[in-house]
Design an enzyme around this catalytic site. Sequence first.
Site, short mmCIF file in Angstrom:
data_model
loop_
_atom_site.label_atom_id
_atom_site.label_comp_id
_atom_site.label_asym_id
_atom_site.label_seq_id
_atom_site.Cartn_x
_atom_site.Cartn_y
_atom_site.Cartn_z
N ASP A 149 48.22 31.08 29.37
CA ASP A 149 48.35 32.28 30.25
C ASP A 149 49.83 32.65 30.60
O ASP A 149 49.89 33.35 31.86
CB ASP A 149 47.29 32.84 31.04
CG ASP A 149 45.72 32.77 30.43
OD1 ASP A 149 45.86 32.62 29.12
OD2 ASP A 149 44.72 32.73 31.31
N LYS A 163 41.68 35.80 25.07
CA LYS A 163 40.56 35.44 25.95
C LYS A 163 40.35 36.48 26.90
O LYS A 163 41.12 37.15 27.43
CB LYS A 163 40.42 34.04 26.48
CG LYS A 163 41.51 33.90 27.39
CD LYS A 163 41.74 32.38 27.71
CE LYS A 163 42.49 32.11 28.71
NZ LYS A 163 42.17 32.66 30.00
N CYS A 207 42.64 30.37 36.28
CA CYS A 207 42.56 30.15 34.95
C CYS A 207 43.00 28.55 34.73
O CYS A 207 42.08 27.92 33.85
CB CYS A 207 43.53 30.81 34.06
SG CYS A 207 42.93 32.78 33.81
#
Length: 182
Positions: free
Chosen positions: A17, A81, A111
């Site tokens: 990410d 996601k 995350c």
Amino acid sequence: MPTFRLKRDQASLLVVDIQERLCAAMEREALDRMLNRSNAAIEGAQALELPVLVTEQYPKGLGPTHSLVKMRLGKYSAVEKLEFSACVPDVASRLGERKQVILIGMETHVCVFQTVRDLVDKGFTPFLCADAVMSRHTEDRRVGLELCREAGAHIVTVEAALFDLLGCAGTPEFKKVSAAVR
């Protein structure tokens, strides 16, 4: 306890990410350092011919992977996601039999931590590059690193991981990795 030695035939790099809008919320100097180390990890992994997997958390809201990271990745296909953990079924299946996962990305306490926890639960051994992860707040990053260690991650740096994978100097890969970490 799995061995604390990275092996090329067992390792993959997971880029969690590192996205445009998320990066915009980070402290600039810390972000620049993290992007530099992340790009070194990507370049080093490519020199060692490791699989490189990329995730994007809700790209519609957080944007695509950061442009500086995209340039290093070359051609790639990000796993999109909604879960905070990047250990979603598509990622776990792409990792396959490679049970060592080198992690970089953001945010450390959300995350990245949840990914570490889920990787361990699925039998993987995470190696978290402390110099290539970040959170918006220093305290969240610090606590995130502790959570990752408690969940089972080996805490390393990009350079420590890459040179562990190399094992020795004097190879063409050594020259490429050395150039990447400068």
